[in-house]
Scaffold this motif. Structure first.
Motif, PDB file in Angstrom:
ATOM      1  N   MET A  69       0.845  -1.194   0.000  1.00  0.00           N
ATOM      2  CA  MET A  69       0.000   0.000   0.000  1.00  0.00           C
ATOM      3  C   MET A  69       0.886   1.252   0.000  1.00  0.00           C
ATOM      4  O   MET A  69       1.884   1.317   0.721  1.00  0.00           O
ATOM      5  N   LEU A  70       0.492   2.220  -0.802  1.00  0.00           N
ATOM      6  CA  LEU A  70       1.251   3.460  -0.924  1.00  0.00           C
ATOM      7  C   LEU A  70       1.312   4.177   0.424  1.00  0.00           C
ATOM      8  O   LEU A  70       0.329   4.256   1.150  1.00  0.00           O
ATOM      9  N   ARG A  71       2.496   4.697   0.758  1.00  0.00           N
ATOM     10  CA  ARG A  71       2.686   5.440   2.012  1.00  0.00           C
ATOM     11  C   ARG A  71       2.851   6.923   1.674  1.00  0.00           C
ATOM     12  O   ARG A  71       3.766   7.289   0.930  1.00  0.00           O
ATOM     13  N   VAL A  72       1.977   7.767   2.231  1.00  0.00           N
ATOM     14  CA  VAL A  72       1.915   9.173   1.844  1.00  0.00           C
ATOM     15  C   VAL A  72       2.005  10.069   3.080  1.00  0.00           C
ATOM     16  O   VAL A  72       1.282   9.862   4.068  1.00  0.00           O
ATOM     17  N   LEU A  73       2.873  11.089   3.001  1.00  0.00           N
ATOM     18  CA  LEU A  73       2.946  12.127   4.016  1.00  0.00           C
ATOM     19  C   LEU A  73       2.475  13.440   3.390  1.00  0.00           C
ATOM     20  O   LEU A  73       3.000  13.870   2.362  1.00  0.00           O
ATOM     21  N   VAL A  74       1.469  14.069   4.003  1.00  0.00           N
ATOM     22  CA  VAL A  74       0.962  15.371   3.562  1.00  0.00           C
ATOM     23  C   VAL A  74       1.331  16.401   4.629  1.00  0.00           C
ATOM     24  O   VAL A  74       1.097  16.180   5.823  1.00  0.00           O
ATOM     25  N   VAL A  75       1.896  17.524   4.197  1.00  0.00           N
ATOM     26  CA  VAL A  75       2.339  18.573   5.124  1.00  0.00           C
ATOM     27  C   VAL A  75       1.677  19.889   4.719  1.00  0.00           C
ATOM     28  O   VAL A  75       1.671  20.253   3.537  1.00  0.00           O
ATOM     29  N   SER A  76       1.120  20.614   5.694  1.00  0.00           N
ATOM     30  CA  SER A  76       0.511  21.911   5.392  1.00  0.00           C
ATOM     31  C   SER A  76       0.592  22.808   6.616  1.00  0.00           C
ATOM     32  O   SER A  76       1.199  22.447   7.625  1.00  0.00           O
ATOM     33  N   ASN A  77      -0.035  23.994   6.512  1.00  0.00           N
ATOM     34  CA  ASN A  77       0.086  24.970   7.605  1.00  0.00           C
ATOM     35  C   ASN A  77      -0.872  24.675   8.758  1.00  0.00           C
ATOM     36  O   ASN A  77      -0.440  24.441   9.885  1.00  0.00           O
ATOM     37  N   ILE A  78      -2.193  24.707   8.520  1.00  0.00           N
ATOM     38  CA  ILE A  78      -3.175  24.419   9.559  1.00  0.00           C
ATOM     39  C   ILE A  78      -4.217  23.444   9.017  1.00  0.00           C
ATOM     40  O   ILE A  78      -4.485  23.417   7.822  1.00  0.00           O
ATOM     41  N   LEU A  95      -1.395   6.810   5.555  1.00  0.00           N
ATOM     42  CA  LEU A  95      -1.337   8.266   5.534  1.00  0.00           C
ATOM     43  C   LEU A  95      -0.868   8.831   6.865  1.00  0.00           C
ATOM     44  O   LEU A  95      -1.288   8.377   7.939  1.00  0.00           O
ATOM     45  N   LYS A  96      -0.021   9.842   6.784  1.00  0.00           N
ATOM     46  CA  LYS A  96       0.277  10.737   7.890  1.00  0.00           C
ATOM     47  C   LYS A  96       0.106  12.157   7.363  1.00  0.00           C
ATOM     48  O   LYS A  96       0.616  12.488   6.288  1.00  0.00           O
ATOM     49  N   ALA A  97      -0.625  12.983   8.106  1.00  0.00           N
ATOM     50  CA  ALA A  97      -0.795  14.393   7.742  1.00  0.00           C
ATOM     51  C   ALA A  97      -0.250  15.237   8.884  1.00  0.00           C
ATOM     52  O   ALA A  97      -0.728  15.133  10.023  1.00  0.00           O
ATOM     53  N   ALA A  98       0.752  16.062   8.587  1.00  0.00           N
ATOM     54  CA  ALA A  98       1.400  16.880   9.601  1.00  0.00           C
ATOM     55  C   ALA A  98       1.111  18.353   9.335  1.00  0.00           C
ATOM     56  O   ALA A  98       1.383  18.854   8.241  1.00  0.00           O
ATOM     57  N   PHE A  99       0.555  19.033  10.329  1.00  0.00           N
ATOM     58  CA  PHE A  99       0.259  20.459  10.215  1.00  0.00           C
ATOM     59  C   PHE A  99       1.147  21.229  11.174  1.00  0.00           C
ATOM     60  O   PHE A  99       1.339  20.835  12.322  1.00  0.00           O
ATOM     61  N   LEU A 118       6.797   6.245   9.122  1.00  0.00           N
ATOM     62  CA  LEU A 118       6.033   5.997   7.898  1.00  0.00           C
ATOM     63  C   LEU A 118       6.881   5.498   6.746  1.00  0.00           C
ATOM     64  O   LEU A 118       6.431   4.673   5.953  1.00  0.00           O
ATOM     65  N   LYS A 119       8.117   6.027   6.638  1.00  0.00           N
ATOM     66  CA  LYS A 119       8.957   5.753   5.466  1.00  0.00           C
ATOM     67  C   LYS A 119       8.157   5.997   4.181  1.00  0.00           C
ATOM     68  O   LYS A 119       7.892   5.084   3.391  1.00  0.00           O
ATOM     69  N   PRO A 120       7.773   7.242   3.935  1.00  0.00           N
ATOM     70  CA  PRO A 120       6.820   7.543   2.848  1.00  0.00           C
ATOM     71  C   PRO A 120       7.376   7.255   1.461  1.00  0.00           C
ATOM     72  O   PRO A 120       8.570   7.408   1.202  1.00  0.00           O
ATOM     73  N   ASP A 121       6.465   6.854   0.587  1.00  0.00           N
ATOM     74  CA  ASP A 121       6.773   6.759  -0.846  1.00  0.00           C
ATOM     75  C   ASP A 121       6.581   8.112  -1.517  1.00  0.00           C
ATOM     76  O   ASP A 121       7.211   8.405  -2.538  1.00  0.00           O
ATOM     77  N   VAL A 122       5.678   8.937  -0.936  1.00  0.00           N
ATOM     78  CA  VAL A 122       5.319  10.237  -1.512  1.00  0.00           C
ATOM     79  C   VAL A 122       5.205  11.255  -0.388  1.00  0.00           C
ATOM     80  O   VAL A 122       4.632  10.969   0.672  1.00  0.00           O
ATOM     81  N   ILE A 123       5.753  12.446  -0.625  1.00  0.00           N
ATOM     82  CA  ILE A 123       5.571  13.582   0.282  1.00  0.00           C
ATOM     83  C   ILE A 123       4.898  14.701  -0.510  1.00  0.00           C
ATOM     84  O   ILE A 123       5.363  15.069  -1.588  1.00  0.00           O
ATOM     85  N   ILE A 124       3.811  15.222   0.036  1.00  0.00           N
ATOM     86  CA  ILE A 124       3.069  16.327  -0.600  1.00  0.00           C
ATOM     87  C   ILE A 124       3.093  17.505   0.363  1.00  0.00           C
ATOM     88  O   ILE A 124       2.613  17.386   1.502  1.00  0.00           O
ATOM     89  N   VAL A 125       3.640  18.631  -0.088  1.00  0.00           N
ATOM     90  CA  VAL A 125       3.824  19.793   0.784  1.00  0.00           C
ATOM     91  C   VAL A 125       3.015  20.977   0.250  1.00  0.00           C
ATOM     92  O   VAL A 125       3.173  21.370  -0.906  1.00  0.00           O
ATOM     93  N   GLY A 126       2.185  21.534   1.104  1.00  0.00           N
ATOM     94  CA  GLY A 126       1.292  22.612   0.691  1.00  0.00           C
ATOM     95  C   GLY A 126       1.910  23.993   0.779  1.00  0.00           C
ATOM     96  O   GLY A 126       1.373  24.874   1.455  1.00  0.00           O
ATOM     97  N   GLY A 127       3.036  24.197   0.089  1.00  0.00           N
ATOM     98  CA  GLY A 127       3.643  25.521   0.054  1.00  0.00           C
ATOM     99  C   GLY A 127       5.150  25.467   0.005  1.00  0.00           C
ATOM    100  O   GLY A 127       5.771  24.863   0.882  1.00  0.00           O
ATOM    101  N   TYR A 128       5.750  26.094  -0.990  1.00  0.00           N
ATOM    102  CA  TYR A 128       7.214  26.070  -1.106  1.00  0.00           C
ATOM    103  C   TYR A 128       7.876  26.993  -0.090  1.00  0.00           C
ATOM    104  O   TYR A 128       9.087  26.921   0.118  1.00  0.00           O
TER     105      TYR A 128
END
Length: 346
Positions: free
Chosen positions: A1-10, A28-32, A72-82
């Motif tokens: 199963m795909l392992r995904v980390l999502v990062v954003s502000n709030i 999934l792990k989502a870090a704010f 998590l050892k993510p396969d994908v990291i998605i970040v909501g802002g450079y």
């Protein structure tokens, strides 16, 4: 199963819809970075995939991120802002560990002069080093596409089943108009109040839900005009039920990268009055004849309101059309997740 980390502000209610759906199909792990910011005081439920870092300094947050990454050892990291704190650090981690790294970005704020050049230099030195950019709407894709390896359109999305639907009958006068958002200059609050101050109370009622620095303007208008009503800040569950008690949604923004409230109104079967500066209005409403455009002036807002007063059957027709557009788009969480996973796994 795909392992995904999502990062954003709030964390926000609409992100909860999307992330909860995503968690059903991947690890999934989502870090704010923070729990809240000014005028955004939602009370949100806890989730096993949700982490709030309460960022104060880079060193402490790096330790917290490292613990998440090790777990998590993510396969994908998605970040909501450079420009988010530690976005570059996460990108370097992704490069070192051969992890795919994506930015998830709204359309840029308006700019002029040297700021445009400076911003393009930042994009040129940042975006090409990610695997791609997930653009929140077509305008974001157009802005970042020349700098990215690949682009994918995925707006903020909602679970439309949470929203009560407006009755499918033409409304009687006075029509009920609804504004949801921050009471700030960018949202056109003053112009909206001025427009309704000159509209007859037997023709239209305006209800405003939200908070912000221009709240005194709203309070003064409600004290003077019985057909302008302040509802205050509303929690997500109450708001989901409130849209359908109105006839038309109105949001005269000077700039909105997306504006999820537009999609929420469509989920409830309301036509939308908004501007060409609002991402969701451009992509979902204006392109599909389920609302009315206005400028951020009292005269233009008043004209758009008058259109529905004069054509009440359009409330029903455009509202029904808007619902169908919403559920057929990536602004619906289940479709957004399915299309995103197809892209990531393809």
């Amino acid at each position: 199963m795909l392992r995904v980390l999502v990062v954003s502000n709030i964390p926000t209610p609409y992100q909860m819809d999307f992330l909860d759906e995503l968690s059903k199909h991947c690890q999934l792990k989502a870090a704010f970075l923070w729990s809240r910011e000014a005028n955004r005081d939602w009370t949100l439920s806890e989730h096993p995939w949700l982490t709030i870092l309460e960022h104060t300094d880079d060193a402490t947050s790096k330790q917290k991120f490292q613990a998440l990454l090790d777990e998590l050892k993510p396969d994908v990291i998605i970040v909501g802002g450079y420009r988010l704190p530690l976005a570059s650090w996460l990108r370097h981690y992704a490069t070192k560990h051969k992890t795919r790294y994506f930015y998830w970005l709204e359309k840029p704020l308006p700019a002029s002069g040297w700021r445009i050049l400076a911003r393009k230099l930042i994009w040129a030195s940042t975006l090409p080093f990610a695997h791609g950019v997930i653009g929140i709407g077509s305008e974001a894709v157009a802005a970042y596409g020349p700098y990215a390896r690949r682009v994918f359109t995925m707006p903020y999305s909602i679970n439309e089943a949470r929203y009560a639907r407006r009755a499918a009958t033409p409304p009687a006068l006075p029509l009920r108009f609804f504004f949801v958002g921050q009471f700030i200059e960018r949202k056109g609050t003053a112009e909206l109040l001025e427009a309704f101050a000159s509209i007859s109370p037997d023709k239209a009622i305006l209800s405003l839900a939200g908070s912000g620095e221009q709240k005194p303007l709203v309070e003064a208008a409600t004290a003077k005009h019985a057909h302008i009503k302040l509802m205050g800040f509303m929690e997500p569950a109450a708001l989901a039920a409130e849209f359908s008690k109105h006839d038309v949604f109105i949001l005269p923004s000077r700039h909105d990268g997306w504006a999820v409230v537009v999609a929420e109104a469509m989920a409830a079967g309301l036509p939308v009055i908004s501007t060409a500066h609002t991402g969701a209005f451009v992509d979902l409403v204006a392109a599909n004849d389920c609302g009315r455009a206005c400028e951020v002036t009292a005269e233009s807002i008043r004209a758009a309101v008058q259109y529905y007063i004069d054509n009440p059957t359009e409330v029903t027709r455009q509202g029904a059309r808007g619902y169908e557009v919403l559920v057929g788009s990536r602004a619906k969480a289940t479709r957004a997740v399915a299309d995103l996973l197809n892209m990531l796994e393809g």
